[in-house]
Write a protein that holds these residues in place. Structure first.
Motif, PDB file in Angstrom:
ATOM      1  N   ASN A   1     -14.239  48.345  94.331  1.00 25.43           N
ATOM      2  CA  ASN A   1     -12.819  48.336  94.597  1.00 25.43           C
ATOM      3  C   ASN A   1     -11.773  46.790  95.783  1.00 25.43           C
ATOM      4  OD1 ASN A   1     -11.868  51.150  93.222  1.00 25.43           O
ATOM      5  ND2 ASN A   1     -13.166  51.505  94.699  1.00 25.43           N
ATOM      6  N   ILE A   2     -11.090  46.724  96.075  1.00 19.17           N
ATOM      7  CA  ILE A   2     -10.368  45.368  97.006  1.00 19.17           C
ATOM      8  C   ILE A   2     -10.056  45.952  98.241  1.00 19.17           C
ATOM      9  CG2 ILE A   2     -11.936  43.042  95.325  1.00 19.17           C
ATOM     10  CD1 ILE A   2      -9.210  42.735  94.627  1.00 19.17           C
ATOM     11  N   CYS A   3      -9.789  44.942  99.381  1.00 19.70           N
ATOM     12  CA  CYS A   3      -8.825  44.728 100.407  1.00 19.70           C
ATOM     13  C   CYS A   3      -8.408  43.029 100.373  1.00 19.70           C
ATOM     14  CB  CYS A   3      -8.914  45.830 101.600  1.00 19.70           C
ATOM     15  SG  CYS A   3      -8.400  44.590 102.525  1.00 19.70           S
ATOM     16  N   LEU A   4      -7.048  43.364 100.257  1.00 15.15           N
ATOM     17  CA  LEU A   4      -6.440  41.749  99.603  1.00 15.15           C
ATOM     18  C   LEU A   4      -6.492  41.353 100.831  1.00 15.15           C
ATOM     19  CD1 LEU A   4      -5.107  41.906  96.589  1.00 15.15           C
ATOM     20  CD2 LEU A   4      -6.784  40.774  97.116  1.00 15.15           C
ATOM     21  N   MET A   5      -6.711  40.250 102.440  1.00 17.73           N
ATOM     22  CA  MET A   5      -6.253  39.951 103.366  1.00 17.73           C
ATOM     23  C   MET A   5      -6.134  38.552 103.194  1.00 17.73           C
ATOM     24  SD  MET A   5      -8.047  42.251 105.706  1.00 17.73           S
ATOM     25  CE  MET A   5      -6.959  41.648 107.245  1.00 17.73           C
ATOM     26  N   ILE A   6      -5.334  38.260 102.515  1.00 18.22           N
ATOM     27  CA  ILE A   6      -4.451  36.488 102.808  1.00 18.22           C
ATOM     28  C   ILE A   6      -4.690  35.718 103.416  1.00 18.22           C
ATOM     29  CG2 ILE A   6      -2.391  36.582 102.325  1.00 18.22           C
ATOM     30  CD1 ILE A   6      -3.148  34.448  99.191  1.00 18.22           C
ATOM     31  N   ASP A   7      -3.830  37.254 104.640  1.00 17.72           N
ATOM     32  CA  ASP A   7      -3.533  36.044 105.814  1.00 17.72           C
ATOM     33  C   ASP A   7      -5.283  36.684 107.104  1.00 17.72           C
ATOM     34  OD1 ASP A   7      -2.794  34.880 108.296  1.00 17.72           O
ATOM     35  OD2 ASP A   7      -1.444  36.273 108.281  1.00 17.72           O
ATOM     36  N   GLY A   8      -6.360  35.810 107.384  1.00 19.99           N
ATOM     37  CA  GLY A   8      -6.449  35.878 108.012  1.00 19.99           C
ATOM     38  C   GLY A   8      -6.446  36.234 110.192  1.00 19.99           C
ATOM     39  N   ALA A   9      -5.551  35.617 110.297  1.00 17.17           N
ATOM     40  CA  ALA A   9      -5.555  36.238 111.287  1.00 17.17           C
ATOM     41  C   ALA A   9      -4.840  37.510 111.380  1.00 17.17           C
ATOM     42  CB  ALA A   9      -3.731  35.274 112.076  1.00 17.17           C
ATOM     43  N   ARG A  10      -4.814  38.839 110.764  1.00 15.31           N
ATOM     44  CA  ARG A  10      -4.621  39.754 110.797  1.00 15.31           C
ATOM     45  C   ARG A  10      -6.084  40.686 111.208  1.00 15.31           C
ATOM     46  NH1 ARG A  10       0.921  41.879 109.676  1.00 15.31           N
ATOM     47  NH2 ARG A  10       1.905  39.808 109.178  1.00 15.31           N
ATOM     48  N   MET A  11      -6.019  41.023 113.063  1.00 17.27           N
ATOM     49  CA  MET A  11      -6.685  42.086 113.519  1.00 17.27           C
ATOM     50  C   MET A  11      -6.071  43.644 112.451  1.00 17.27           C
ATOM     51  SD  MET A  11      -5.801  41.421 117.051  1.00 17.27           S
ATOM     52  CE  MET A  11      -6.701  42.454 118.174  1.00 17.27           C
ATOM     53  N   VAL A  12      -7.209  44.685 112.632  1.00 17.55           N
ATOM     54  CA  VAL A  12      -6.607  45.697 111.709  1.00 17.55           C
ATOM     55  C   VAL A  12      -7.328  47.316 112.933  1.00 17.55           C
ATOM     56  CG1 VAL A  12      -6.971  45.223 109.972  1.00 17.55           C
ATOM     57  CG2 VAL A  12      -8.827  45.815 110.699  1.00 17.55           C
ATOM     58  N   SER A  13      -6.223  48.128 112.525  1.00 19.93           N
ATOM     59  CA  SER A  13      -6.366  49.350 113.386  1.00 19.93           C
ATOM     60  C   SER A  13      -8.224  49.968 113.233  1.00 19.93           C
ATOM     61  CB  SER A  13      -5.621  50.704 113.809  1.00 19.93           C
ATOM     62  OG  SER A  13      -4.993  50.602 112.315  1.00 19.93           O
ATOM     63  N   PRO A  14      -7.867  50.821 114.406  1.00 19.58           N
ATOM     64  CA  PRO A  14     -10.164  51.449 113.639  1.00 19.58           C
ATOM     65  C   PRO A  14     -10.631  52.311 112.937  1.00 19.58           C
ATOM     66  CG  PRO A  14      -9.387  51.846 116.695  1.00 19.58           C
ATOM     67  CD  PRO A  14      -7.839  51.307 115.708  1.00 19.58           C
ATOM     68  N   ARG A  15      -9.147  52.281 111.964  1.00 19.31           N
ATOM     69  CA  ARG A  15     -10.038  53.846 110.797  1.00 19.31           C
ATOM     70  C   ARG A  15      -8.825  53.123 109.021  1.00 19.31           C
ATOM     71  NH1 ARG A  15      -9.678  59.760 113.155  1.00 19.31           N
ATOM     72  NH2 ARG A  15     -10.618  59.782 111.189  1.00 19.31           N
ATOM     73  N   VAL A  16      -9.054  51.966 109.242  1.00 18.06           N
ATOM     74  CA  VAL A  16      -8.431  50.829 108.037  1.00 18.06           C
ATOM     75  C   VAL A  16      -9.081  51.767 107.210  1.00 18.06           C
ATOM     76  CG1 VAL A  16      -7.842  49.223 106.789  1.00 18.06           C
ATOM     77  CG2 VAL A  16      -6.393  49.804 109.418  1.00 18.06           C
ATOM     78  N   VAL A  17     -10.416  50.684 107.081  1.00 21.76           N
ATOM     79  CA  VAL A  17     -11.218  51.196 106.414  1.00 21.76           C
ATOM     80  C   VAL A  17     -12.126  52.968 105.923  1.00 21.76           C
ATOM     81  CG1 VAL A  17     -14.322  50.122 105.341  1.00 21.76           C
ATOM     82  CG2 VAL A  17     -12.081  49.032 106.546  1.00 21.76           C
ATOM     83  N   GLU A  18     -11.941  53.388 107.083  1.00 25.17           N
ATOM     84  CA  GLU A  18     -12.130  54.951 106.338  1.00 25.17           C
ATOM     85  C   GLU A  18     -11.099  55.733 105.288  1.00 25.17           C
ATOM     86  OE1 GLU A  18     -12.476  58.993 108.316  1.00 25.17           O
ATOM     87  OE2 GLU A  18     -12.029  57.262 109.427  1.00 25.17           O
TER      88      GLU A  18
END
Length: 664
Positions: free
Chosen positions: A101-118
């Protein structure tokens, strides 16, 4: 063998590869990588995922040393790409990915909240072809292309981030942000795109990866195009992590700066999108499945999104059109099962009409996205003067079995244990009160929860038919006769979600489902969990079983391996039948006191509700939205009160995580 390949020999294969692209944003890239690291992400380990950081050379380079300082699961590549588009870098990053599986983040200026990966990892287990979207936000009080006139710049943003101390609790980012133009109406409306989206690697291959004809600065509309192409793949299901977010940091990007020619730039993006797309761009409007925990700080945004969705539902209903133009692919191709995945056990006593409605609502005539071979319905009826006709019940489906029992005591508890003894599946649905009808997506979403969690306890929120809870029926004139007429007029068999329109929240979840639930009259768990607590305790021998349903809910909740999942868009609807705790009898309070006393005698302590954090799951129909709004409002109030008192919002989850980590 290439050096980067040789270094990976012996490493376990990750579950997801997060591909993030950077260009001329060293400070922002550093924050993004920190937000993706296990220093910040909760309930995941470095072996679960890898981060592929691809940076195009510029005047502001993050560099390998700083990138790798955020974790051993990060792989960094610096590319000398003369083009102004990140598309080549994204495809390069994909060529280096190792996960299914992949997660696409084409704009690297994006911080994410703490349970995005989980939550992203769990959502990927929902179906064969999921597309998981994280809603987008802009740091600051307004979208960043308005910031030049307000004096907002990178230095201002740095001070903002320092002030909220986001590294201590990333959900504070919600209080310092606004919705982005990618999802301006919130997480429950159609998305234009997502700058953090998960999908199977196979899906990305199926669309031919990122189209390298998008050669405008910043990639133009490539992210919009990727989202639409992925969403339109056969069998694709859109899921939204409504309680999470990706937060855009100010960096003078193409579409987020206050350029004089910004509209001309956007027009060129749209023109290129139409050319590559072969015509007009229409977006994608599939009803999303909502998943994840909604933190107290995210509740205002979630509540606002629900309010906007309710207005949209009302407008569509007035025009007699559907809210969602794209069909949901409920069923997936699979082989016929010999043994069901789920056994629904339903107990009936002196409520033949109500139980018949309940069984109908559980059958495949009413439930969507499931087949008879996936689940069985076991109806156990204790003898009374108002009994079901067995042949009529079993005619409702080939997966229904009926048992009649002679029971001397006024309790359903022995009948429940008997029903479980007859079950064939590894998972159970416990319905100790046969007078509860259910909405059409209950079985489908519960089965998906068992795919996503090892040991879930799936609770369906409870409602009472009528304007008020049924023990107040003497005030409203609600009776069996008026209820029957109401149901016939409503036409609930044509659309089971219309039951929300004629109901109120039940006493098991008075304050909604973002507060601790007391019980659920449609409770799913593994058979192993039910056996671990010793089954239903037959010492609960009072009429109706006394507090047995609350006891089962509590004891399964207390198991350290349990994860609570709430089907927020579904419901159980209690029909009036003169039951013990739902009647307006004069001695009702005395009966309830006796039940509490019995529970305390059996358990050795007064009854206390369980504070376990809910993961919400499911689609959210229009009629359910008013209750979602009410629940979300109460959820934020509870959060504020807990924080003000210096208390932990969900203490049982902290204890469970400690117990689980200690045993591993």
């Amino acid at each position: 063998m290439r050096n980067w390949t040789r270094k990976l020999i012996g490493r376990p294969r990750p579950k997801v590869s997060i591909i993030v692209i950077f260009y001329r944003m060293a400070r922002q890239a550093n924050n993004t990588l920190y937000s993706l690291s296990t220093k910040y992400q909760r309930n995941v380990s470095e072996s679960d995922y890898e981060i592929i950081a691809v940076e195009n050379k510029s005047s502001s380079v993050l560099g390998k040393k700083r990138a790798l300082s955020h974790g051993t699961n990060i792989r960094y590549f610096l590319r000398d790409d003369k083009s102004q588009t990140p598309v080549h870098a994204l495809n390069f990053g994909f060529s280096r990915s190792r996960a299914p599986n992949i997660c696409l983040m084409i704009d690297g200026a994006r911080m994410v909240s703490p349970r995005v990966v989980e939550h992203g990892l769990r959502a990927l287990e929902f179906c064969r072809r999921p597309l998981v979207l994280v809603p987008g936000y802009h740091l600051g009080e307004q979208e960043q292309h308005f910031h030049a006139s307000s004096g907002y710049d990178e230095r201002t943003e740095e001070k903002l981030l320092e002030g909220i101390q986001w590294k201590e609790d990333g959900y504070r980012l919600f209080d310092a942000s606004c919705l982005s133009s990618a999802n301006p109406k919130g997480a429950l409306a159609p998305f234009l795109e997502s700058n953090c989206m998960f999908c199977p690697s196979e899906s990305f291959e199926a669309i031919g990866k990122a189209d390298e004809r998008f050669d405008l600065p910043g990639g133009g509309s490539v992210n919009i195009h990727m989202y639409t192409q992925l969403a339109k793949l056969p069998g694709s299901r859109v899921l939204v992590l409504a309680g999470e977010g990706s937060f855009h940091q100010f960096h003078g990007g193409v579409t987020t700066s206050e350029l004089e020619d910004r509209e001309e730039v956007l027009d060129s993006h749209r023109k290129q999108l139409r050319q590559i797309n072969g015509g007009t761009y229409h977006g994608f409007h599939q009803e999303p499945t909502v998943f994840g925990v909604v933190h107290g700080l995210a509740q205002p945004e979630f509540c606002w999104a629900a309010e906007r969705a309710r207005l949209r539902h009302q407008a569509c209903a007035k025009r007699e059109i559907s809210m969602w133009s794209e069909p949901v692919p409920w069923k997936e191709p699979r082989q016929q099962r010999q043994t069901p995945k789920l056994s629904v056990v339903l107990i009936s006593h002196r409520a033949s009409r109500q139980t018949y409605n309940s069984v109908y609502s559980l059958s495949t005539q009413h439930q969507v996205g499931v087949s008879e071979d996936e689940y069985e319905i076991i109806v156990v009826e204790n003898n009374s003067h108002d009994e079901l006709v067995a042949s009529q019940v079993t005619k409702l489906g080939g997966n229904i079995r009926y048992f009649h029992r002679t029971e001397d005591k006024p309790t359903p508890v022995p009948a429940l244990n008997f029903a479980v003894s007859q079950s064939r599946a590894d998972n159970l649905c416990i319905m100790i009160d046969g007078a509860c009808m259910v909405t059409p997506g209950v079985i489908h979403h519960a089965l998906r929860a068992f795919q996503m969690f090892d040991s879930p306890m799936v609770a369906v929120p409870g409602y009472h038919l009528g304007k008020e809870q049924q023990h107040h029926s003497h005030r409203t004139g609600h009776s069996e006769a008026t209820e029957q007429a109401m149901l016939e007029e409503l036409g609930w068999k044509d659309d089971g979600y219309r039951l929300f329109e004629v109901s109120c929240l039940g006493p098991g979840n008075d304050d909604g489902f973002f507060n601790p639930l007391l019980e659920s009259n449609c409770l799913f768990c593994t058979k192993k969990s039910f056996q671990t607590i010793g089954g239903a305790d037959e010492r609960f021998d009072m009429p109706g079983g006394g507090c047995i349903n609350l006891d089962i809910y509590n004891r399964i909740s207390e198991l350290p391996e349990t994860s609570l999942v709430v089907l927020a868009g579904e419901g159980t609807f209690h029909q009036f039948h003169g039951g013990v705790s739902t009647s307006s009898c004069e001695d009702r309070e005395e009966q309830l006191a006796a039940m509490r006393s019995q529970h305390e005698g059996i358990r050795g302590r007064p009854f206390r509700g369980i504070h376990r954090e809910p993961h919400i799951l499911g689609t959210l129909s229009g009629p359910s939205l008013p209750f979602l709004i009410e629940s979300s409002s109460h959820g934020r109030i509870r959060y504020d009160l807990k924080i003000a008192a210096g208390e932990t919002e969900w203490p049982l989850d902290i204890k469970s995580r400690s117990a689980t980590s200690g045993s591993s």
